[in-house]
Structures are given as structure tokens and as C-alpha cells.
Design a protein around this motif. Structure first.
Motif, PDB file in Angstrom:
ATOM      1  N   GLU A 163       0.842  -1.195   0.000  1.00 47.40           N
ATOM      2  CA  GLU A 163       0.000   0.000   0.000  1.00 47.40           C
ATOM      3  C   GLU A 163       0.877   1.245   0.000  1.00 47.40           C
ATOM      4  O   GLU A 163       1.782   1.389   0.838  1.00 47.40           O
ATOM      5  N   TRP A 164       0.634   2.134  -0.962  1.00 48.06           N
ATOM      6  CA  TRP A 164       1.235   3.461  -0.976  1.00 48.06           C
ATOM      7  C   TRP A 164       0.232   4.434  -0.348  1.00 48.06           C
ATOM      8  O   TRP A 164      -0.957   4.409  -0.699  1.00 48.06           O
ATOM      9  N   SER A 165       0.704   5.308   0.517  1.00 55.45           N
ATOM     10  CA  SER A 165      -0.203   6.212   1.219  1.00 55.45           C
ATOM     11  C   SER A 165       0.495   7.532   1.512  1.00 55.45           C
ATOM     12  O   SER A 165       1.729   7.634   1.467  1.00 55.45           O
ATOM     13  N   ARG A 166      -0.351   8.527   1.795  1.00 59.77           N
ATOM     14  CA  ARG A 166       0.114   9.832   2.286  1.00 59.77           C
ATOM     15  C   ARG A 166      -0.611  10.122   3.587  1.00 59.77           C
ATOM     16  O   ARG A 166      -1.847  10.327   3.601  1.00 59.77           O
ATOM     17  N   SER A 211      -6.150   8.300   3.052  1.00 60.28           N
ATOM     18  CA  SER A 211      -4.698   8.405   2.869  1.00 60.28           C
ATOM     19  C   SER A 211      -4.172   7.477   1.790  1.00 60.28           C
ATOM     20  O   SER A 211      -3.010   7.611   1.397  1.00 60.28           O
ATOM     21  N   MET A 212      -4.976   6.535   1.294  1.00 61.80           N
ATOM     22  CA  MET A 212      -4.479   5.550   0.343  1.00 61.80           C
ATOM     23  C   MET A 212      -4.243   6.172  -1.026  1.00 61.80           C
ATOM     24  O   MET A 212      -5.125   6.828  -1.595  1.00 61.80           O
ATOM     25  N   TYR A 223       5.410  10.254   1.037  1.00 59.70           N
ATOM     26  CA  TYR A 223       4.721   9.042   0.619  1.00 59.70           C
ATOM     27  C   TYR A 223       5.321   7.843   1.356  1.00 59.70           C
ATOM     28  O   TYR A 223       6.554   7.743   1.490  1.00 59.70           O
ATOM     29  N   GLN A 246      -9.231   4.512  -2.894  1.00 64.51           N
ATOM     30  CA  GLN A 246      -8.159   5.418  -3.308  1.00 64.51           C
ATOM     31  C   GLN A 246      -8.594   6.870  -3.154  1.00 64.51           C
ATOM     32  O   GLN A 246      -9.765   7.225  -3.356  1.00 64.51           O
ATOM     33  N   ASN A 247      -7.647   7.726  -2.767  1.00 70.19           N
ATOM     34  CA  ASN A 247      -7.922   9.145  -2.687  1.00 70.19           C
ATOM     35  C   ASN A 247      -8.289   9.675  -4.074  1.00 70.19           C
ATOM     36  O   ASN A 247      -7.607   9.382  -5.058  1.00 70.19           O
TER      37      ASN A 247
END
Length: 786
Positions: free
Chosen positions: A207-210, A216-217, A266, A231-232
Motif C-alpha cells: 500500500e502506498w499512502s500519504r 490516505s491511500m 509518501y 483510493q484518494n
């Protein structure tokens, strides 16, 4: 000489006795001819190549604070595993994890409580690997994994005696892997790097997130492909990953058309079996041409209007969002239907997936071009749902999930996601499943409890009835080999119902706190399941809470049985060690841990068999059982749980000394060895060791006094400082066995800077680097801790 070096190298990795023999032989003939020396060396090589060598798996792993560390361990054969123990070399007799069919926390080190568990409790293919969650720098060390199979012999209150089958060296590195990327606005795309080692192909996702966004995804990749339903919106149709990212370990993310609003940190998080194993940070900076000063005020006003409009839109949209559809079903039904429909049917190269809130795959259906009607993909399906799910009617667009034999453990939030040809999301629907199961609640001490199982199946010769618990251990079997029953339930179960009419209710004798949980009654005929009913058992057990180092604690046991000459009263602990035995015909000695520490009340003739336990410590906590019997007949069996809190010694900085007190078993033998330890944030360190105990023993920071007759042990710590605060442990060893041990918390109050740092560490914080630099002088002048 070359052959001699090869033989010597092989000798060094063989057993010690053979090493000595062959090395002496080779050196003895070194003075002979070269042919003779070469012949001896070749003979040694051939001999040792035939010797069996026990392979111990060794592995070095590195983790960052907050991650989950996978401690690999696998049994080479297919023997049934009864015990799994994980230890660390600096913890002494305490273990990290002990699985005995359940998790035994009696002698578990406090720092690992609720943080370690088996990766797969089914232990398929002998995989007994464990996961250590939320690691800290203090978790660094050497871990050893041991197992006990059905062929071995179970040990009580001590570590397994076998050699480790796996040794893992864990290093927790506090430095987070972070990379800085700087680009200019207007580029076509940017690649955010993330590289990890490859893991076994099962139950993994990235999972990539901020963290500063909500949601946040940024991107989510599972084994089946991208899962972007959460997803955002700012990243919709702008992110992608390589096709075989999880197989190759290349988890880099491609972000198309980056702008200033994409600037931030990220996080790339890799999950294995639902646990965060690795994570990396990438800081992205996007530079633009800037904004003129005269345009700042208008832009701020326009931004305020836009923010207000967005907030209003989100508010009114939120009011229109429907709550997940709720489906309720009773446990024991043949199936439950989770609805999800579309118009028409699935197009070619599309697929759909049912997932849980933990992102476990319950079912996957793929409609590929090579298949006319599509097919189910069960390779990546979670084990809990295999052979239990199907899609209702794909041809008519009914993608509802049919889940057979639902149980209370299936209660969850399920999401149906339909993907298009380009892996884009076409539709999602969320359904909440609630499974009702009958509950039976009893008090510990009753003679038996009935677990109901009423069916319409008539018992015939080919009908099999099997009761299992939540760990899939066989509780009771009918028309099966009785040896299949788990040893814990032997001679404790009976089916008293009218079996011919379908009443397969189970009677469980003397239920205890350990018996609580889920039970399943499965009725089958010739391998086909006819009925499966679930029952939840709750057992109420009285609890006694007391502080360590009190004079005594009373464990209650009041019955209506009058004490006569043929009645035996026996108190045991959860490891079946004898605590106290009252027998008129012959006395019995209790376990060494309880010698001279127990006494039954004087009014036991009236049925009061309460037990007084003198000087309880933290090691005494757990379940205790009072069994009253007449011959082979058990009249009463009561259970009580003892909870002992650590004793806290509070002193102020500046006093002459702090006294840590422990009273152990009286009449200690002369060869008794007493050791005090101190647990600092990094390791367990020895403070004072006293062998061949005398009345007084001096050491650098104070003295230790021991009274062999009364068992009174005192540690006098001179001039205690705030940095000396923490956990201390006293171990009393007699005849090479730990007879007693206790833990004492020392709290030294003062205005020292170390007190603030220790409070921060207990609250999960670390002192700031700036604070350390400002107090560098005082830190250098401080004395070292105990």
C-alpha cells in the motif's frame, strides 16, 4: 597438503569427538610421505561426508521500529506439533512465545505480551513461523525456535529441552529508509522507488499512502491486482505499478502528471499475513514558477470560496451515502447470501472479488477471453473460505456471494468489487454480515455443562458426529476412532441425548476458564456434511487480585462436602503441579515451588477447603484448581484465577539506600544461589550474584542479605538515582533449578533529567535530539545506572 586442508575444513564443521580423533590422526602422519598424508586426508573426507548433519536454519533480519518482524521457523517432517516455543538468549527462563494448543502467557516476558503470535495457527507444511508486531529497538537479539512433536514429552513450567531448529538474529534499525525526490511541475510522470526482498507467494499486499490526506491511500496492490476502491480521488487514474511487483519485490509507484498539490511524504508499506513487515518513505518536492505578489490576495479569496464549496458538497454527499447493507443469519444454516447485482453480465477480461475489511480474499471470479463462461480463481483465496463460497448466477448478473456453513467467526464487513478490462473499478458494494450463535454461560465449579445440538438427522451406522473447538481440536467423536480425540478432553465428554432422534448435545464435565470459546457439532455421512451447528461457551471464574509481597492470599473453595477419612482434597496449578494435598491415609509433598507456603483453613470439616498461599509473587499468577474426590469419584472441582501485581518500592533521590525485599521458601539449603537482575530498556543485566549463600554479600553499589532459615532476601542499593528506576528480578536457584523468583519495581523520584526521559520512554516517546544536546554537560556528569 591441499587434500589435508580440505579434510581439516570438513572436520571443523563436524561433531567435536570426530574432530579430535581425525585431526590427531592426520597430524600424526604428517611426517610420513605425501601419499600417505593424502590418503589419510581423503579417508577423513569420505568418512565425514557420510555422517548425518543436523541442519539448523539461521537467518539475519532487519526491521524498523513500528514494523512487524517475521521470525521464520519450519519443521522438516510431518509429525503433529504439540508445542512451539520461541525464546531469546538474554531472557533467562522467560519465553517470547509458547504455544501448547493455546498461548501460554504464564512465563512470557512482559514486553512481548499481545505482540507475538504464530503466523499460521494451522501450521501447514510444518510452518511454525511467528510474527513480532510493532518492534522496538529493545527487541534486537538472537531468537531460538523449538518445537515438540507428538513423539516428544511435554515439560512443565520450564523451557523445552530440545535443540533449536531455527535461529534468527533480529536487528531493529531506528533509521527509517527515506529518499528525497525533486522534480519540476509539468513533467509527464515521476517514479517513487520502493524495493523489498521477495516473500513466499501468499497473503501479501503493498500500500502506498500519504498520512496527511483523508483517505490516505494512494495505491493498493494485492495478489490479484490493484484494489483502488478506497483510493484518494486526487490520484484517480494517475497511479500504476509494474505487473509482477509482488513477485519481483519492485514496488515502485508511477505517478502521472505530478503537480504542486502532490508534494508531500509518501509511505510504501508491505504487508505479509496482514502484518506490516516493511515500510519506506519517499519525500516528493514539486517546484513551480511561483505566484506574483499582487495575485496572492485574490488567490486566497478564491481558495476560501472553493474550500467552502467543497465542504458543503462533501456534507450533502455524505448525507446521501447509504450505510452498508446488513445481512443477519443464524449459525447452523446451510448457507447465507451476500447480495451484489449488475445489469447484464460481466464483460470479457473483467473480474470481480469479494474481500473482507482485512483485505482477505473470500472469492475471486475471472471472465477471461480464453474462457467461455469464466472461472473461479481459488489459488489466492483465504484458507477460511476455501470450498465454502460460490457466485450465485453470473449469467444473469447476480454476483451475490453464497457462503456455506456460516459461523460467528465469519461475521465481518465484505466488499464486492468489479474490475474492468484495464483494472479500473466499475462498481463496489459493501455488505455487513452478522452471524448469531447460541451462547451457554456457566460458573466454574459446576459438574458439567450441556452444549446443545438438535438436528433432524436420524443416527444410522454410516452417520458420524464430531465435536471440535475453535482450534479445530477434536473434543468428542461418535462412530470414529476414539484415539482421534484430543488428550485434553479425554474422559471429560459424553453424549447423553437421544441419538436416534437427532439429539447430539455434548456434556462437558467440569468446565474451566480454558474451555471458553467456540464449539462446532458436525454431522456427516460418508464424507458429506449433513449439519453443522456452533455453540459459544462462556465460563465465569472467580478472580483474586493481590499485590506481590503481601503476607498471604486466600484462594476460596467452599463446598457442601464434609471432610471424612476417605475424602481427598488436592490443589493444583494450571501446569498440574501439586500445590497442596490433604489425604488422611498418607501425606504427599507439594511441588517445590509451593513447599512450606500453603495452609488450608481449620474449618475444612464444614466443606470450606479454601487455601492460604503465603508470600505470593508474580510467578504465582494463573489458574488454580481445588479437586475434592472420594476414591476415583470426583465430587467437586472448583477453579480460581489469581492475579498478582508487581510490588512497587518508592523512594526519593538522596536517601541513603533503597531496600528491595523478597521472602522465599524457608529453610533454604546451603548451596542456594541468589541472583538479582535489572531490566533496562535494552537488556536484562545482572546486579548481584551470591553463591553458597552466607548472611551478607557485598557488591559495588550496596549489599545483599539472606536469611536461610526464614527465606528473607534483601537487596540494599546505596544512593539510588532516578536512572536506577525500573524492574528488578530476584531468582533463587537450588539444586540447579529455579525454586522461586519475583519481580519488584523501583521508582526513584527526583528532578533529574533522566526521570523525564524515562517517562517519555514509558509513554512511547523518545527524547528529542535538541534536548540531548542542551543537556550534554549534565548527561556526561551523571553516574552509570546499576
Amino acid at each position: 597438503m591441499r587434500l589435508f586442508c580440505v579434510a581439516l575444513t570438513r572436520l571443523l564443521v563436524s561433531f567435536e569427538s570426530y574432530v579430535q580423533l581425525c585431526v590427531l590422526g592426520c597430524f600424526r602422519f604428517l611426517n610420513l610421505s605425501r601419499k600417505m598424508a593424502a590418503a589419510w586426508a581423503s579417508l577423513c573426507c569420505c568418512f565425514f561426508c557420510l555422517l548425518p548433519v543436523t541442519a539448523v536454519h539461521r537467518e539475519n533480519i532487519t526491521a524498523a521500529p513500528g514494523e512487524a518482524a517475521i521470525l521464520s521457523c519450519r519443521v522438516p517432517n510431518n509429525d503433529r506439533i504439540t508445542d512451539v516455543e520461541l525464546t531469546r538468549d538474554d531472557l533467562g527462563k522467560q519465553h517470547v512465545l509458547w504455544w501448547r494448543g493455546w498461548y501460554d502467557e504464564g512465563n512470557q516476558h512482559p514486553s512481548f505480551k499481545d505482540r507475538v503470535e504464530l503466523l499460521d495457527q494451522q501450521m501447514k507444511d510444518g510452518d511454525v513461523s511467528s510474527v513480532l508486531k510493532n518492534v522496538t529497538k529493545e527487541d534486537s537479539g538472537t531468537y531460538e525456535c523449538r518445537v515438540l512433536t507428538q513423539k516428544g514429552k511435554r515439560r512443565k513450567r520450564s523451557n523445552l529441552g530440545s535443540d533449536p531448529i531455527s535461529i534468527i538474529i533480529l536487528k531493529v534499525d531506528s533509521s527509517v529508509s527515506q529518499q528525497l525526490l525533486e522534480i519540476k511541475e509539468g513533467v509527464e510522470s515521476v517514479l517513487l522507488p520502493c524495493k523489498i526482498p521477495t516473500f513466499e507467494r501468499k497473503k501479501r499486499h503493498v500500500e502506498w499512502s500519504r498520512p496527511d490526506l483523508n483517505p490516505s491511500m494512494v495505491h493498493l496492490r494485492r495478489e490479484q491486482g490493484d484494489a483502488l476502491q478506497n483510493q484518494n480521488p486526487n490520484y484517480r487514474d494517475r497511479t500504476s505499478m509494474v505487473g509482477k511487483a509482488l513477485e519481483t519485490g519492485n514496488l515502485a509507484l508511477t505517478l502521472r502528471k505530478p503537480s504542486v498539490r502532490d508534494m508531500g511524504n509518501y509511505t510504501c508499506s508491505f504487508f505479509y499475513f496482514g502484518h506490516k513487515v516493511k515500510w519506506f518513505e519517499v519525500q516528493l518536492k514539486v517546484h513551480s514558477g511561483g505566484v506574483p505578489t499582487w495575485a496572492t490576495v485574490p488567490l486566497v479569496l478564491v481558495g476560501a470560496v472553493i474550500v467552502g464549496a467543497v465542504i458543503g458538497g462533501v456534507y450533502f454527499s455524505y448525507r446521501k451515502i447509504k450505510a452498508p447493507q446488513v445481512v443477519t443469519v443464524d449459525s447452523g444454516k446451510k448457507f447465507v447470501r451476500l447480495p451484489c447485482k449488475i445489469k447484464g453480465r460481466l464483460t470479457k477480461d473483467s473480474r470481480m472479488a469479494w474481500t473482507t475489511k482485512e483485505i482477505y480474499l473470500a472469492h475471486v471470479f475471472e471472465n477471461s477471453e480464453n474462457s467461455e463462461n469464466g472461472s473461479d480463481n481459488s489459488k489466492e483465496q483465504h484458507n477460511d473460505y476455501k470450498d465454502r463460497t460460490r457466485i450465485n448466477d453470473v449469467e444473469r448478473g447476480d454476483l451475490s456471494l453464497i457462503l456455506t456453513e456460516p459461523t460467528s467467526r465469519d461475521g465481518n464487513l465484505y466488499t464486492c468489487t468489479i474490475y474492468g478490462k484495464d483494472s479500473g473499478i466499475l462498481k463496489t458494494k459493501t455488505v455487513k454480515l452478522k452471524v448469531r450463535a447460541p451462547q451457554v454461560e456457566v460458573n466454574s465449579g459446576v459438574k458439567s455443562v450441556v452444549l446443545p445440538c438438535q438436528t433432524d438427522v436420524h443416527l444410522t451406522e454410516d452417520v458420524t458426529v464430531e465435536w471440535t473447538d475453535g482450534h479445530k481440536c477434536k473434543v468428542h467423536v461418535h462412530n470414529c476412532d476414539p484415539r482421534e480425540q484430543h488428550s485434553y478432553y479425554r474422559r471429560r465428554t459424553e453424549m447423553k441425548g437421544v441419538l436416534e432422534s437427532g439429539d447430539f448435545s455434548l456434556t462437558l464435565k467440569y468446565p474451566t476458564h480454558r474451555d471458553r470459546g467456540n464449539y462446532f457439532c458436525t454431522v456427516s455421512s460418508r464424507g458429506k456434511v449433513l449439519k453443522r451447528i456452533e455453540v459459544i461457551l462462556k465460563v465465569r471464574v472467580p478472580r483474586v487480585k493481590e499485590k506481590s509481597q503481601v503476607k498471604s492470599v486466600l484462594l476460596p473453595c467452599k463446598t457442601k462436602v464434609c471432610l471424612t477419612d476417605d475424602v481427598t482434597v488436592e490443589w493444583t496449578d494450571e501446569d498440574k503441579n501439586k500445590v497442596h494435598v490433604h489425604r488422611s491415609d498418607r501425606p504427599e509433598e507439594p511441588h517445590s515451588d509451593y513447599r512450606g507456603r500453603t495452609e488450608m483453613k481449620k474449618n475444612r470439616e464444614r466443606g470450606d477447603f479454601s487455601l492460604t498461599l503465603w508470600r505470593p509473587t508474580c510467578t504465582d499468577k494463573g489458574s488454580y484448581f481445588c479437586t475434592v474426590s472420594r476414591g476415583e469419584e470426583v465430587l467437586v472441582r472448583n477453579e480460581v484465577i489469581l492475579e498478582v501485581r508487581e510490588f512497587v518500592e518508592k523512594v526519593k533521590e538522596g536517601v541513603a539506600s533503597a531496600v528491595l525485599h523478597f521472602r522465599t521458601t524457608p529453610d533454604l539449603p546451603g548451596d542456594t544461589e541468589v541472583t538479582w537482575y535489572y531490566y533496562d530498556p535494552k537488556e536484562k543485566r545482572k546486579v548481584c550474584l551470591c553463591q553458597n549463600v552466607s548472611e551478607q554479600h557485598q557488591f559495588s553499589r550496596g549489599q545483599m542479605t539472606v536469611d536461610l532459615k526464614t527465606g528473607d532476601i534483601r537487596l540494599h542499593l546505596k544512593n539510588p538515582k532516578v536512572k536506577d528506576s525500573g524492574e528488578y528480578e530476584c531468582e533463587v536457584v537450588s539444586n540447579n533449578n529455579i525454586s522461586r523468583s519475583t519481580k519488584v519495581m523501583l521508582e526513584v523520584t527526583g528532578t533529574d533529567q533522566y526521570q523525564d526521559e524515562r517517562e517519555d520512554m514509558r509513554n512511547g516517546c523518545r527524547p528529542k535530539e535538541s534536548d540531548r544536546l542542551l543537556s550534554k554537560t549534565s548527561q556526561n556528569e551523571a553516574e552509570s545506572p546499576v
